[in-house]
Design an enzyme around this catalytic site. Structure first.
Site, PDB file in Angstrom:
ATOM      1  N   CYS A  18       0.870  -1.192   0.000  1.00 22.69           N
ATOM      2  CA  CYS A  18       0.000   0.000   0.000  1.00 22.69           C
ATOM      3  C   CYS A  18       0.898   1.231   0.000  1.00 22.69           C
ATOM      4  O   CYS A  18       2.054   1.149  -0.418  1.00 22.69           O
ATOM      5  CB  CYS A  18      -0.973  -0.032   1.177  1.00 22.69           C
ATOM      6  SG  CYS A  18      -0.213  -0.026   2.806  1.00 22.69           S
ATOM      7  N   ASN A  50       2.319   1.402   4.356  1.00 27.01           N
ATOM      8  CA  ASN A  50       2.598   0.108   5.010  1.00 27.01           C
ATOM      9  C   ASN A  50       2.292   0.150   6.515  1.00 27.01           C
ATOM     10  O   ASN A  50       2.976  -0.477   7.329  1.00 27.01           O
ATOM     11  CB  ASN A  50       4.062  -0.323   4.771  1.00 27.01           C
ATOM     12  CG  ASN A  50       4.359  -1.770   5.180  1.00 27.01           C
ATOM     13  OD1 ASN A  50       5.496  -2.090   5.524  1.00 27.01           O
ATOM     14  ND2 ASN A  50       3.373  -2.646   5.165  1.00 27.01           N
ATOM     15  N   CYS A  69      -1.483   0.747   7.384  1.00 23.46           N
ATOM     16  CA  CYS A  69      -2.926   0.461   7.514  1.00 23.46           C
ATOM     17  C   CYS A  69      -3.348  -0.788   6.744  1.00 23.46           C
ATOM     18  O   CYS A  69      -3.683  -1.813   7.334  1.00 23.46           O
ATOM     19  CB  CYS A  69      -3.759   1.651   7.038  1.00 23.46           C
ATOM     20  SG  CYS A  69      -3.548   3.152   8.024  1.00 23.46           S
ATOM     21  N   ARG A  70      -3.364  -0.701   5.408  1.00 21.75           N
ATOM     22  CA  ARG A  70      -3.947  -1.772   4.604  1.00 21.75           C
ATOM     23  C   ARG A  70      -3.034  -2.982   4.440  1.00 21.75           C
ATOM     24  O   ARG A  70      -3.451  -4.121   4.699  1.00 21.75           O
ATOM     25  CB  ARG A  70      -4.342  -1.227   3.218  1.00 21.75           C
ATOM     26  CG  ARG A  70      -5.509  -0.264   3.255  1.00 21.75           C
ATOM     27  CD  ARG A  70      -5.636   0.511   1.962  1.00 21.75           C
ATOM     28  NE  ARG A  70      -4.512   1.443   1.780  1.00 21.75           N
ATOM     29  CZ  ARG A  70      -4.326   2.217   0.725  1.00 21.75           C
ATOM     30  NH1 ARG A  70      -5.198   2.162  -0.278  1.00 21.75           N
ATOM     31  NH2 ARG A  70      -3.303   3.037   0.662  1.00 21.75           N
ATOM     32  N   SER A  71      -1.796  -2.773   3.964  1.00 21.04           N
ATOM     33  CA  SER A  71      -0.955  -3.947   3.663  1.00 21.04           C
ATOM     34  C   SER A  71      -0.547  -4.749   4.907  1.00 21.04           C
ATOM     35  O   SER A  71      -0.432  -5.979   4.809  1.00 21.04           O
ATOM     36  CB  SER A  71       0.259  -3.567   2.803  1.00 21.04           C
ATOM     37  OG  SER A  71       1.087  -2.634   3.438  1.00 21.04           O
ATOM     38  N   ASP A  83      -8.134   3.851   1.001  1.00 21.86           N
ATOM     39  CA  ASP A  83      -7.220   4.253   2.067  1.00 21.86           C
ATOM     40  C   ASP A  83      -8.043   4.681   3.293  1.00 21.86           C
ATOM     41  O   ASP A  83      -8.790   5.653   3.223  1.00 21.86           O
ATOM     42  CB  ASP A  83      -6.379   5.426   1.544  1.00 21.86           C
ATOM     43  CG  ASP A  83      -5.373   5.919   2.552  1.00 21.86           C
ATOM     44  OD1 ASP A  83      -5.416   5.463   3.715  1.00 21.86           O
ATOM     45  OD2 ASP A  83      -4.545   6.755   2.179  1.00 21.86           O
TER      46      ASP A  83
END
Ligand code: 4NP
Length: 156
Positions: A7, A10, A12-14, A123
């Site tokens: 993301c 690195n 939140c999402r990934s 995001d």
């Protein structure tokens, strides 16, 4: 199968994607390797966002051992598949590809669940808890498909 989740930050999402897929690999006894990275370095060395750690924890997944790092072109050599969360991450990774086989490793992660739709994982950084719940649900679905594929590829 060695999988890299990517993301922007690195945090939140990934990290969530990494934690969810590791959990599924473990549960299904799949011999895989999972890591995550960000296209930007500004959170390098940091823990995952507390909101990501919390939603993972709620699903029995501990991601507190992760630390953010920046995507490196050598990741093309280290991983079989590289999954981007949104189109901006996707374009950023592709711009660093050195050869056609690098490019072939990269896809938007939601194309695993909805092939060809190029859906993005939004995001959640500036939003509320709902955003993180939505991200979790999307990633859980995509990781189910990745784990199913990885399971098949090692079967005779
Ligand atoms: P991520 O979320 O890419 O899912 O880790 C973000 C984290 C930090 C920022 C943006 C997105 N930021 O602008 O600092």
């Amino acid at each position: 199968m060695k999988v890299l989740m990517v993301c922007l930050g690195n945090i939140c999402r990934s990290p969530l994607a990494e934690g969810i897929l590791k959990h599924k690999f473990r549960k299904k006894n799949i011999d895989g390797y999972v890591d995550s990275a960000g296209t930007a370095a500004y959170h390098a060395g940091e823990y995952p966002d507390p909101r990501s750690m919390e939603i993972a924890e709620r699903h029995g997944i501990d991601i507190s051992d992760q630390r953010a790092r920046k995507f490196d072109p050598e990741d093309f050599d280290r991983f079989d598949r590289i999954f981007a969360m949104d189109r901006s991450n996707y374009q950023n990774i592709l711009a660093q590809a050195r050869k056609p086989s690098d490019r072939q490793k990269v896809d938007l992660i939601m194309n695993m669940a909805y092939p060809g739709e190029n859906m993005q994982v939004p995001d959640p950084y500036y939003g509320g808890d709902q955003g993180f719940q939505n991200v979790y649900k999307m990633l859980d679905l995509a990781c189910d498909k990745i784990a199913a594929q990885a399971g098949k590829s090692i079967s005779p």
